[in-house]
Scaffold this motif. Structure first.
Motif, PDB file in Angstrom:
ATOM      1  N   VAL A  75      36.742  34.995  36.062  1.00 21.40           N
ATOM      2  CA  VAL A  75      36.704  33.655  36.635  1.00 21.40           C
ATOM      3  C   VAL A  75      35.626  33.554  37.739  1.00 21.40           C
ATOM      4  O   VAL A  75      35.584  34.522  38.674  1.00 21.40           O
ATOM      5  N   LEU A  76      34.642  32.836  37.789  1.00 18.52           N
ATOM      6  CA  LEU A  76      33.745  32.560  38.834  1.00 18.52           C
ATOM      7  C   LEU A  76      34.482  31.912  40.076  1.00 18.52           C
ATOM      8  O   LEU A  76      35.482  31.081  40.000  1.00 18.52           O
ATOM      9  N   GLN A  77      33.905  32.631  41.163  1.00 16.24           N
ATOM     10  CA  GLN A  77      34.498  32.106  42.402  1.00 16.24           C
ATOM     11  C   GLN A  77      34.366  30.776  42.724  1.00 16.24           C
ATOM     12  O   GLN A  77      35.223  30.217  43.282  1.00 16.24           O
ATOM     13  N   GLU A  78      33.447  30.038  42.336  1.00 14.13           N
ATOM     14  CA  GLU A  78      33.476  28.615  42.488  1.00 14.13           C
ATOM     15  C   GLU A  78      34.673  28.054  41.534  1.00 14.13           C
ATOM     16  O   GLU A  78      35.258  26.741  42.052  1.00 14.13           O
ATOM     17  N   ASN A  79      34.980  28.452  40.532  1.00 17.62           N
ATOM     18  CA  ASN A  79      36.150  27.866  39.696  1.00 17.62           C
ATOM     19  C   ASN A  79      37.523  28.129  40.453  1.00 17.62           C
ATOM     20  O   ASN A  79      38.347  27.523  40.336  1.00 17.62           O
ATOM     21  N   ILE A  80      37.706  29.315  41.144  1.00 17.90           N
ATOM     22  CA  ILE A  80      38.664  29.544  41.942  1.00 17.90           C
ATOM     23  C   ILE A  80      38.962  28.612  43.129  1.00 17.90           C
ATOM     24  O   ILE A  80      40.008  27.906  43.133  1.00 17.90           O
ATOM     25  N   LYS A 134      43.723  47.320  49.298  1.00 15.62           N
ATOM     26  CA  LYS A 134      42.408  46.830  49.509  1.00 15.62           C
ATOM     27  C   LYS A 134      41.632  46.083  48.401  1.00 15.62           C
ATOM     28  O   LYS A 134      40.836  45.384  48.646  1.00 15.62           O
ATOM     29  N   LYS A 135      42.158  46.338  47.224  1.00 12.89           N
ATOM     30  CA  LYS A 135      41.512  45.690  45.957  1.00 12.89           C
ATOM     31  C   LYS A 135      42.969  45.459  44.980  1.00 12.89           C
ATOM     32  O   LYS A 135      43.779  45.889  44.844  1.00 12.89           O
ATOM     33  N   ILE A 136      42.625  44.081  45.034  1.00 15.88           N
ATOM     34  CA  ILE A 136      43.905  43.293  44.239  1.00 15.88           C
ATOM     35  C   ILE A 136      43.090  42.694  43.044  1.00 15.88           C
ATOM     36  O   ILE A 136      42.213  41.912  43.314  1.00 15.88           O
ATOM     37  N   ILE A 137      43.609  42.919  41.826  1.00 17.59           N
ATOM     38  CA  ILE A 137      42.854  42.390  40.473  1.00 17.59           C
ATOM     39  C   ILE A 137      44.119  41.771  39.977  1.00 17.59           C
ATOM     40  O   ILE A 137      45.279  42.131  39.626  1.00 17.59           O
ATOM     41  N   LEU A 138      43.636  40.274  39.384  1.00 16.21           N
ATOM     42  CA  LEU A 138      44.557  39.543  38.730  1.00 16.21           C
ATOM     43  C   LEU A 138      43.945  39.403  37.242  1.00 16.21           C
ATOM     44  O   LEU A 138      42.793  39.024  37.202  1.00 16.21           O
ATOM     45  N   CYS A 139      45.006  39.702  36.371  1.00 15.41           N
ATOM     46  CA  CYS A 139      44.698  39.152  34.871  1.00 15.41           C
ATOM     47  C   CYS A 139      45.631  38.501  34.281  1.00 15.41           C
ATOM     48  O   CYS A 139      46.836  38.605  34.769  1.00 15.41           O
ATOM     49  N   TYR A 177      45.117  28.145  41.689  1.00 12.00           N
ATOM     50  CA  TYR A 177      45.316  27.705  43.356  1.00 12.00           C
ATOM     51  C   TYR A 177      46.099  28.694  44.053  1.00 12.00           C
ATOM     52  O   TYR A 177      45.626  29.051  45.131  1.00 12.00           O
ATOM     53  N   ALA A 178      47.189  29.260  43.421  1.00 13.95           N
ATOM     54  CA  ALA A 178      47.905  30.196  43.954  1.00 13.95           C
ATOM     55  C   ALA A 178      47.288  31.596  44.397  1.00 13.95           C
ATOM     56  O   ALA A 178      47.427  32.057  45.651  1.00 13.95           O
ATOM     57  N   ALA A 179      46.445  31.876  43.418  1.00 14.78           N
ATOM     58  CA  ALA A 179      45.583  33.225  43.871  1.00 14.78           C
ATOM     59  C   ALA A 179      44.685  32.855  44.760  1.00 14.78           C
ATOM     60  O   ALA A 179      44.403  33.731  45.524  1.00 14.78           O
ATOM     61  N   TYR A 180      44.081  31.679  44.928  1.00 17.71           N
ATOM     62  CA  TYR A 180      42.953  31.293  45.991  1.00 17.71           C
ATOM     63  C   TYR A 180      43.616  31.353  47.256  1.00 17.71           C
ATOM     64  O   TYR A 180      43.017  31.878  48.243  1.00 17.71           O
ATOM     65  N   ILE A 181      44.769  30.642  47.427  1.00 14.12           N
ATOM     66  CA  ILE A 181      45.210  30.694  48.823  1.00 14.12           C
ATOM     67  C   ILE A 181      45.996  32.101  49.336  1.00 14.12           C
ATOM     68  O   ILE A 181      46.225  32.138  50.514  1.00 14.12           O
ATOM     69  N   CYS A 182      45.953  32.851  48.278  1.00 17.13           N
ATOM     70  CA  CYS A 182      46.679  34.376  48.532  1.00 17.13           C
ATOM     71  C   CYS A 182      45.178  35.228  48.724  1.00 17.13           C
ATOM     72  O   CYS A 182      45.696  36.407  48.960  1.00 17.13           O
ATOM     73  N   GLY A 183      44.052  34.772  48.526  1.00 19.90           N
ATOM     74  CA  GLY A 183      42.907  35.533  48.845  1.00 19.90           C
ATOM     75  C   GLY A 183      42.438  36.397  47.728  1.00 19.90           C
ATOM     76  O   GLY A 183      41.577  37.446  48.090  1.00 19.90           O
ATOM     77  N   ILE A 184      42.910  36.103  46.551  1.00 23.24           N
ATOM     78  CA  ILE A 184      42.476  36.837  45.490  1.00 23.24           C
ATOM     79  C   ILE A 184      41.171  36.499  44.870  1.00 23.24           C
ATOM     80  O   ILE A 184      41.096  35.232  44.426  1.00 23.24           O
ATOM     81  N   LYS A 185      40.308  37.308  44.793  1.00 23.22           N
ATOM     82  CA  LYS A 185      38.949  37.038  44.423  1.00 23.22           C
ATOM     83  C   LYS A 185      38.408  37.624  42.908  1.00 23.22           C
ATOM     84  O   LYS A 185      37.509  36.970  42.468  1.00 23.22           O
ATOM     85  N   LYS A 186      39.097  38.379  42.682  1.00 23.30           N
ATOM     86  CA  LYS A 186      38.875  38.970  41.170  1.00 23.30           C
ATOM     87  C   LYS A 186      39.781  38.812  40.262  1.00 23.30           C
ATOM     88  O   LYS A 186      40.968  39.338  40.399  1.00 23.30           O
ATOM     89  N   ILE A 187      39.670  37.678  39.588  1.00 28.00           N
ATOM     90  CA  ILE A 187      40.414  37.164  38.536  1.00 28.00           C
ATOM     91  C   ILE A 187      40.118  37.471  36.926  1.00 28.00           C
ATOM     92  O   ILE A 187      38.659  36.827  36.912  1.00 28.00           O
ATOM     93  N   PHE A 188      40.785  37.810  36.112  1.00 27.84           N
ATOM     94  CA  PHE A 188      40.022  38.158  34.899  1.00 27.84           C
ATOM     95  C   PHE A 188      40.976  37.464  33.669  1.00 27.84           C
ATOM     96  O   PHE A 188      42.117  37.414  33.595  1.00 27.84           O
ATOM     97  N   GLN A 189      40.112  36.555  32.894  1.00 29.43           N
ATOM     98  CA  GLN A 189      41.076  36.100  31.582  1.00 29.43           C
ATOM     99  C   GLN A 189      41.049  36.892  30.630  1.00 29.43           C
ATOM    100  O   GLN A 189      40.220  36.803  29.672  1.00 29.43           O
ATOM    101  N   ILE A 190      42.169  37.601  30.598  1.00 29.42           N
ATOM    102  CA  ILE A 190      42.356  38.474  29.507  1.00 29.42           C
ATOM    103  C   ILE A 190      43.978  38.847  29.705  1.00 29.42           C
ATOM    104  O   ILE A 190      44.541  38.872  30.855  1.00 29.42           O
TER     105      ILE A 190
END
Length: 437
Positions: A69-74, A156-161, A172-185
């Motif tokens: 997911v692009l950072q701008e979409n997050i 150090k590294k948090i990945i969300l799928c 939005y929940a990921a955004y306010i928790c500072g998660i930057k690497k999000i994958f649609q899978i």
């Protein structure tokens, strides 16, 4: 129409029937699911993103050149949901943060004897994967429950799928928790990607989060592979046990029981009470409240393996609850903290009339990722410690080693480990030569 009327009297049951009444719904082993998941894992392990694209199209009807997911979409998710919901999510975040900040462990740094210093330090897990399932509703609350302690622990590294399309609430929940690497899978293929890494998705050290039977099976399989990732727990169907006396409000109890029964057809709810009058009033209330709920068919199936048990007294309620070891335990009695003293097996406990289980699910501050299926006997609710590892440190001075050397040599000799003894002896000989020479 009366949908629910399951009442049993504990003391009228023989020991076998008492055991049967506390059995969870049977989770059947499906070898087809096992084989399917095994194939998906091998596919993703060997073919990486190519396999992910295949399963994403096949299982989720989703096709895209990139999973991330692009950072701008997050960031844009902040403007995609209502102010009211954003404020509620922030309130929940603040409470969850407050409770988990308080779990930071005390530093241990002591001299066990003169010249022998021992420490225990806590280090964050380097990389973790968070899996957020999709379905009837977006589980953005689970993002908070997993990401917040991970951030506090210092991972150090948090990945969300999460399966596509990821909801704006989850983003939005990921955004306010500072998660930057999000994958649609989603599904077993997401767990495999997190376990072994692909060209796009990084490998992680531990995987957190609930999911369907395929996700649960995938977590089990990857954690069983040599050098595979650790996992938080294998989540089972939701369950709730209520202990109540005649002072309790039957409408509150009915609402709590139904709130957990709506999780799914394998959910189970139980009421323990010495008051037959209360039990009858709860049944009336359940059947009235059922008329207002939308997921009626699922709830009715869950209620078929749920029951109300009439006990001798509240102490017997506590004993039965300890045998069952519930995921959620509500104590609605005149003096709930007195009953709490007799509870030994439960994952999350709610005291008094004004503590619905919903509070723990969302925003009281405690974590809602909990052991189920009786695992409360030995396992704990998810917390800060699950995102850290304990490391032990010891430092001996030369005099400290001299003082401890005789003990070390005796113990290592008794275990016939001469190399251990020698590691002490060569140092002691060196010290003797140094000081005597």
């Amino acid at each position: 129409m009366q949908y629910f009327r399951n009442i049993v009297y504990w003391n009228k049951l023989n020991s076998n029937n008492q055991k049967k009444i506390l059995l969870r719904p049977i989770l059947k082993t499906n070898y087809s699911i096992k084989n399917t998941v095994q194939k998906i894992i091998e596919d993703v392990k060997n073919k990486g993103d190519k396999a992910l694209k295949k399963y994403s199209l096949l299982l989720d009807k989703y096709q895209d050149d990139t999973f991330q997911v692009l950072q701008e979409n997050i960031s844009r998710s902040s403007s995609d949901i209502s102010r009211e919901l954003k404020e509620a999510i922030v309130t929940a975040k603040n409470n969850i943060t407050c409770f988990h900040e308080a779990q930071k462990p005390l530093k241990i740094d002591i001299e066990t004897q003169i010249g022998v210093r021992c420490q225990q330090i806590h280090l964050p897990l380097n990389s973790i994967g968070i899996y957020i399932p999709s379905g009837i509703a977006p589980l953005f609350s689970t993002v908070l429950m997993l990401a917040i302690p991970a951030q506090i622990a210092g991972c150090k590294k948090i990945i969300l799928c999460s399966p596509p399309p990821i909801s704006k609430e989850v983003l939005y929940a990921a955004y306010i928790c500072g998660i930057k690497k999000i994958f649609q899978i989603g599904g077993a293929q997401a767990i495999a990607a997190l376990a072994f890494g692909t060209e796009t998705i990084p490998k992680v050290d531990k995987i957190f989060g609930p999911g369907n039977t395929y996700v649960t099976e995938a977590k089990l399989q990857v954690s069983s592979i040599f050098n595979g990732p650790a996992i938080d727990m294998l989540a089972g169907p939701s369950e709730l046990l209520v202990i109540a006396d005649h002072f309790a409000n039957p409408d509150f109890i009915a609402a709590d029981l139904l709130s957990q029964a709506e999780h799914g057809i394998s959910s189970q709810v139980i009421l323990l009470t010495p008051s037959e009058d209360l039990a009858q009033r709860v049944i009336i209330s359940i059947n009235e409240q059922l008329k207002k709920l939308t997921r009626l068919s699922e709830i009715l199936i869950a209620l078929k393996h749920s029951t109300i048990i009439i006990t001798e007294d509240l102490l017997q309620c506590a004993k039965i609850s300890n045998i069952y070891a519930p995921e959620h335990l509500i104590i609605q009695t005149k003096s709930p903290r007195k009953i709490l003293d007799y509870i030994f097996n439960a994952s999350s406990i709610f005291l008094g009339s004004w503590s619905p289980e919903s509070a723990g699910d969302y925003a009281s501050g405690t974590n809602h990722v909990l052991p189920t299926y009786g695992k409360s006997l030995t396992n704990s609710a998810l917390g800060l410690a699950d995102f850290q590892k304990r490391v032990l440190v010891q430092e001996l001075t030369s005099q400290g080693l001299i003082n401890l050397s005789n003990t070390l040599e005796i113990l290592s000799s008794a275990e016939k480990l001469e190399g251990h003894k020698n590691a002490v002896k060569v140092r002691i000989d060196f010290l003797k030569e140094k000081y005597n020479g």
